[in-house]
Design a protein around this motif. Structure first.
Motif, short mmCIF file in Angstrom:
data_model
loop_
_atom_site.label_atom_id
_atom_site.label_comp_id
_atom_site.label_asym_id
_atom_site.label_seq_id
_atom_site.Cartn_x
_atom_site.Cartn_y
_atom_site.Cartn_z
N ALA A 249 -7.27 -17.22 -9.60
CA ALA A 249 -7.45 -16.04 -10.43
C ALA A 249 -6.25 -15.11 -10.30
N PRO A 250 -5.99 -14.27 -11.29
CA PRO A 250 -4.87 -13.32 -11.19
C PRO A 250 -4.93 -12.46 -9.94
N SER A 251 -6.14 -12.00 -9.55
CA SER A 251 -6.25 -11.14 -8.37
C SER A 251 -5.74 -11.82 -7.10
N TYR A 252 -5.89 -13.14 -7.04
CA TYR A 252 -5.42 -13.89 -5.88
C TYR A 252 -3.90 -13.79 -5.75
N PHE A 253 -3.20 -13.76 -6.88
CA PHE A 253 -1.75 -13.62 -6.84
C PHE A 253 -1.36 -12.25 -6.29
N GLY A 254 -2.15 -11.23 -6.61
CA GLY A 254 -1.88 -9.92 -6.03
C GLY A 254 -2.14 -9.89 -4.53
N GLU A 255 -3.18 -10.62 -4.10
CA GLU A 255 -3.53 -10.64 -2.67
C GLU A 255 -2.49 -11.38 -1.84
N THR A 256 -1.81 -12.36 -2.44
CA THR A 256 -0.84 -13.16 -1.67
C THR A 256 0.61 -12.72 -1.89
N ALA A 257 0.84 -11.81 -2.84
CA ALA A 257 2.23 -11.41 -3.13
C ALA A 257 2.91 -10.81 -1.91
N HIS A 258 2.18 -9.97 -1.17
CA HIS A 258 2.82 -9.33 -0.01
C HIS A 258 3.18 -10.35 1.07
N HIS A 278 -1.64 -12.68 -14.20
CA HIS A 278 -1.16 -13.02 -12.86
C HIS A 278 0.08 -12.19 -12.53
N ILE A 279 0.99 -12.05 -13.49
CA ILE A 279 2.23 -11.31 -13.25
C ILE A 279 1.93 -9.84 -13.05
N ARG A 280 0.96 -9.30 -13.78
CA ARG A 280 0.61 -7.89 -13.62
C ARG A 280 0.14 -7.60 -12.19
N GLU A 281 -0.62 -8.54 -11.63
CA GLU A 281 -1.08 -8.35 -10.25
C GLU A 281 0.09 -8.35 -9.27
N ILE A 282 1.05 -9.25 -9.48
CA ILE A 282 2.24 -9.29 -8.62
C ILE A 282 3.02 -7.98 -8.75
N ALA A 283 3.20 -7.52 -10.01
CA ALA A 283 4.01 -6.34 -10.25
C ALA A 283 3.42 -5.09 -9.59
N GLN A 284 2.11 -5.00 -9.56
CA GLN A 284 1.47 -3.84 -8.94
C GLN A 284 1.74 -3.79 -7.44
N ILE A 285 1.86 -4.96 -6.81
CA ILE A 285 2.20 -5.00 -5.39
C ILE A 285 3.69 -4.73 -5.18
N ALA A 286 4.52 -5.37 -6.01
CA ALA A 286 5.97 -5.30 -5.82
C ALA A 286 6.54 -3.91 -6.08
N GLN A 287 5.92 -3.15 -6.97
CA GLN A 287 6.51 -1.86 -7.34
C GLN A 287 6.52 -0.87 -6.20
N ASN A 288 5.67 -1.09 -5.21
CA ASN A 288 5.58 -0.17 -4.08
C ASN A 288 6.23 -0.71 -2.82
N GLN A 289 6.97 -1.80 -2.94
CA GLN A 289 7.59 -2.41 -1.76
C GLN A 289 9.08 -2.60 -1.98
N ASN A 290 9.80 -2.61 -0.89
CA ASN A 290 11.23 -2.92 -0.89
C ASN A 290 11.43 -4.34 -0.40
N PRO A 291 12.59 -4.90 -0.69
CA PRO A 291 12.88 -6.24 -0.14
C PRO A 291 12.78 -6.24 1.38
N VAL A 292 12.29 -7.35 1.92
CA VAL A 292 12.14 -7.51 3.36
C VAL A 292 13.20 -8.49 3.85
N THR A 293 13.92 -8.09 4.89
CA THR A 293 14.90 -9.00 5.48
C THR A 293 14.17 -10.16 6.14
N ARG A 294 14.53 -11.36 5.76
CA ARG A 294 13.82 -12.53 6.27
C ARG A 294 14.13 -12.77 7.74
#
Length: 618
Positions: A249-258, A278-294
Motif C-alpha cells: 500500500a502507499p502508506s507502507y512506502f511512507g513507513e519505510t522511506a526513512h 506511493h510517491i506522495r507518501e515518500i515525499a511527505q517523509i522526505a520534505q522534512n529530512q536532510n540527506p544522511v551520510t551513509r
C-alpha cells in the motif's frame, strides 16, 4: 535565475523520484503487451498526464518514458527506425509537462530485460550509444540506467555512454537474490566496479520491495562519494481476486522511506506497481529530512565459501575416454509405454557389447516418452551403465530446467547433451506448449555456471556441479561453414564435445572431418543403420539435408523380409563405419526404432576392428 544543477541540489536535499510508468499506464486503461514507448508519438498527452501526476505528488525528478526505447526492443514492434524520434519526443513531453525547477532523468533500460541471453557486446554497445545520444542531444539532467540484472551488461552500457558526456549517470541493478547480481557478483563488488567505470551514483530498482532493498544495502559496502538511489517495487506481484496485483500500500512506502534515507539513499522513487499515491507518501517523509551520510557496515573480507564436492567419479567420462581411445556412445530411446524391462534388457546387451555410454533422448521428435532422468538413474543404479542424458530447451521453463539439472547432479548423472528440441506441434501432443525460455547456447552457458557453484540466479549452490556438456551438430545444411560457426559459438558458451546428426554417405563424413578438424573438442559422428525400403525413402525424401544414394535405395527395394532388410542396413552402416573410424575417435551409434540388436552388432564390429588394428601394429 539559473536553476541549480541536480548534483548541487543533492548536496543539501533529498530528491524524490517518480513511480512506475508501464504498470501505471496499464491501470489507466492502456492494453497489456503494448509498446508504451511508442505512446510518446501516439499518445503524448497520456504520458504528459502521468508526469504531471507524479510531480503533483511530490516528485522532483521525472523519468522519461524511454525505458525500452532502444533499437532492439523497438524493432520487435516494427519501430526500430524511430529510436531517435521516440527518445527526443519523450524529453519534449517531460519538459513541457512539468515545472522548470523539476529535474529530468533520461531512462535507459536493460536490453536483456530479465531474459537469459547470449549477446554481442559490440552490438549492445552501439545500441546503448544510439539511445543515449538521442537523450543527451535533447537535454537531460541525469542518465538513469535501470533494471540491469547482470553487471556485465550494465558495464557495457556505461562504457558506451560515459565517453559521450559529463552528465551524471546513476546505474541501478535489479537483484534476484539479496546482495548478489544474477551473474554472480556481490553487490559490494558490483558497486566498486561501477565506480571505477565512472558512474555518479549507484542504486537498486525493480523486483524487490522496500525492505528487501534495505536488507541488500545493509550488507553492502558503497564507495564514498557515490550517490545512492532506490526505486523499489510495490512489493511482490501476486494474484488477488483473479487479478495480478502488487501488494504494498502507499502508506507502507511512507513507513519505510526513512529506513532508506538512513541507508544514505538520496534519490527515492518507485518502480513496478507504484502510483502517485506511493510517491506522495515518500515525499511527505522526505520534505522534512536532510540527506544522511551513509555509514557502511564493517569491512569484513568477503568469505571464500568452501564448496563441498560430490564423490569423485570411478568411471571415466566419455570426454576422458575419447582422448585416449575409441569411444562409442549409443542412443537408445526411452519407451513410449510403461515397459521398463525391455528397455533395460536392450541397454544391458548394448553395454555388454562394448558401448561406453548410453544416451537417452528427451522426448525425441516431440513425442511423449518415459522420463530419461528416471531411466538414467535406473541404468546407473541397477546396471552400472553410464547414462548420457539429453536436456531439451523445449519442455521446461527456467525454474524447471534448473530443478531438473539439480536432480541429475543429486543422482550422479553428469554427462548431458543440450539440444533445442523439436517443436511440440510436430509431435503426438500438438496442443502442448513449447517453452524455449532459453536457446541451447544460453542453456550450455548456464549449466557451466552451475559448475562454478552458482545457480541461474547467481546464488550459491554450496557445491560445484560437474557436468560434461555436449552439443548437437547438424552437418546437413547447404553451407557447412554456417553449421561450424554455430558450433563454434556453442564451444564459446562451454560445450565440451559435439554429436552429429546421422550421416549416410562417405563424402559427408570426410567433409565434416575437414570442416571441424580445427576445433579443440571431440566430435562423435552419428551413424544410424537403415531398417528397410520405406525407412530409406523417408530419410531421402522427408528429412532435410539427408540424401540416400540411389543404389542404396534400390538395394532395399526388392527385400520383403524385415529381418533381412535390417541386416542389409547393418552391412551398409559397417561400410560407413570403415570411413568414420579412419577420421573420428568418437562414434555415436543411433538405435533405430529400438532395434538394439542392430547397434549391438555395429558396436562389436567397431571393437573387433580396433582389436585387429592393435594386433597388426603390435
Amino acid at each position: 535565475m539559473k536553476r541549480m544543477g541536480i548534483l548541487e541540489y543533492l548536496k543539501n536535499h533529498l530528491v524524490v523520484g517518480d513511480g512506475a510508468m508501464a504498470t501505471y499506464l496499464y491501470q489507466q486503461g492502456a492494453p497489456v503487451g503494448t509498446c508504451y514507448e511508442l505512446y510518446n508519438l501516439t499518445h503524448p498527452k497520456m504520458i504528459a498526464d502521468v508526469h504531471q501526476a507524479y510531480e503533483q505528488a511530490g516528485s522532483k525528478l521525472i523519468t522519461t518514458n524511454t525505458y525500452g526505447a532502444n533499437r532492439e526492443r523497438l524493432e520487435r514492434y516494427g519501430y526500430g527506425h524511430k529510436v531517435t524520434r521516440i527518445n527526443r519526443e519523450a524529453i519534449k513531453i517531460a519538459r513541457e509537462s512539468i515545472q522548470s525547477d523539476t529535474y529530468i532523468a533520461g531512462s535507459i533500460g536493460s536490453i536483456v530485460a530479465g531474459r537469459v541471453t547470449q549477446y554481442d557486446s559490440d552490438e549492445y554497445h552501439d545500441l546503448y550509444e544510439e539511445q543515449a545520444t538521442a537523450l543527451l542531444h535533447a537535454g537531460v539532467d541525469i542518465i538513469l540506467l535501470e533494471t540491469f540484472m547482470d553487471l556485465q551488461e550494465l558495464l557495457i552500457a556505461i562504457n558506451a555512454i560515459r565517453p559521450l558526456t559529463d552528465t551524471p549517470i546513476v546505474a541501478q541493478l535489479s537483484l534476484l537474490e539479496v546482495s548478489r547480481t544474477r551473474d554472480g557478483h556481490s553487490l559490494t563488488d558490483a558497486f566498486a566496479q561501477l565506480q571505477k567505470h565512472g558512474v555518479t551514483g549507484v542504486g537498486l530498482n525493480c523486483r524487490m520491495g522496500p525492505l528487501e532493498i534495505i536488507r541488500a544495502l545493509e550488507k553492502t559496502i558503497v564507495p564514498q562519494d557515490l550517490l545512492i538511489s532506490a526505486f523499489p517495487n510495490a512489493g511482490r506481484l501476486g494474484e488477488s481476486d483473479g487479478e495480478l496485483r502488487y501488494k504494498s500500500a502507499p502508506s507502507y512506502f511512507g513507513e519505510t522511506a526513512h529506513l532508506l534515507i538512513n541507508q544514505g539513499v538520496s534519490i527515492i522513487g518507485g518502480c513496478c506497481g507504484t502510483t502517485p499515491e506511493h510517491i506522495r507518501e515518500i515525499a511527505q517523509i522526505a520534505q522534512n529530512q536532510n540527506p544522511v551520510t551513509r555509514i557502511n557496515p564493517p569491512v569484513v573480507p568477503e568469505a571464500c565459501e568452501v564448496l563441498s564436492q560430490p564423490p569423485k567419479r570411478t568411471e571415466s567420462t566419455v570426454l576422458e575416454k575419447v582422448a585416449q581411445e575409441r569411444t562409442i556412445i549409443c542412443e537408445f530411446d526411452p519407451p513410449k509405454d510403461l515397459d521398463v524391462q525391455s528397455f533395460l534388457l536392450g541397454s544391458q546387451e548394448l553395454y555388454k557389447s562394448g558401448v561406453d555410454a548410453i544416451t537417452l533422448a528427451d522426448n525425441s521428435l516431440a513425442s511423449a516418452r518415459m522420463s530419461n532422468l528416471a531411466l538414467g538413474a535406473l541404468l546407473k543404479s541397477q546396471l552400472g551403465i553410464e547414462p548420457l542424458i539429453h536436456v531439451s530447451c523445449r519442455d521446461r521453463n527456467l525454474l524447471g530446467q534448473q530443478s531438473h539439472l539439480m536432480g541429475l547432479h543429486a543422482l550422479g548423472i553428469d554427462q548431458i547433451l543440450v539440444i533445442t528440441g523439436d517443436p511440440t506441434r510436430i509431435g503426438d501432443l500438438p496442443g502442448a506448449s513449447s517453452v524455449y525460455d532459453v536457446t541451447s547456447f544460453e542453456l550450455i552457458s548456464m549449466i557451466k555456471q552451475m559448475n562454478q557453484g552458482l545457480a541461474f540466479t547467481g546464488r550459491s549452490l554450496k557445491q560445484q556441479a560437474q557436468f560434461i556438456v555436449g552439443s548437437a551438430f547438424n552437418p546437413h545444411v547447404r553451407q557447412i561453414e554456417s553449421a561450424v560457426t554455430r558450433l563454434e559459438k556453442k564451444i564459446q558458451a562451454g560445450a565440451d564435445y559435439a554429436m552429429t546428426q546421422p550421416i549416410y554417405d562417405k563424402q559427408t563424413l570426410i567433409k565434416v572431418y575437414e570442416a571441424t578438424r580445427h576445433l579443440d573438442i571431440p566430435i562423435f559422428v552419428g551413424i544410424m543403420p537403415i531398417t528397410g525400403y520405406r525407412n530409406a525413402l523417408f530419410l531421402h525424401n522427408e528429412v532435410p539435408g539427408i540424401k540416400i544414394a540411389d543404389d542404396v535405395i534400390r538395394r532395399f527395394e526388392s527385400i520383403t523380409d524385415p529381418a533381412v532388410a535390417r541386416q542389409v542396413g547393418v552391412e551398409i552402416a559397417k561400410d560407413l563405419l570403415d570411413t568414420a573410424m579412419t577420421y573420428f575417435p568418437g562414434i555415436y551409434l543411433i538405435t533405430p526404432f529400438s532395434y538394439w540388436p542392430m547397434t549391438v552388432e555395429l558396436t562389436r564390429y567397431i571393437r573387433e576392428k580396433d582389436a585387429r588394428a592393435a594386433q597388426d601394429s603390435a
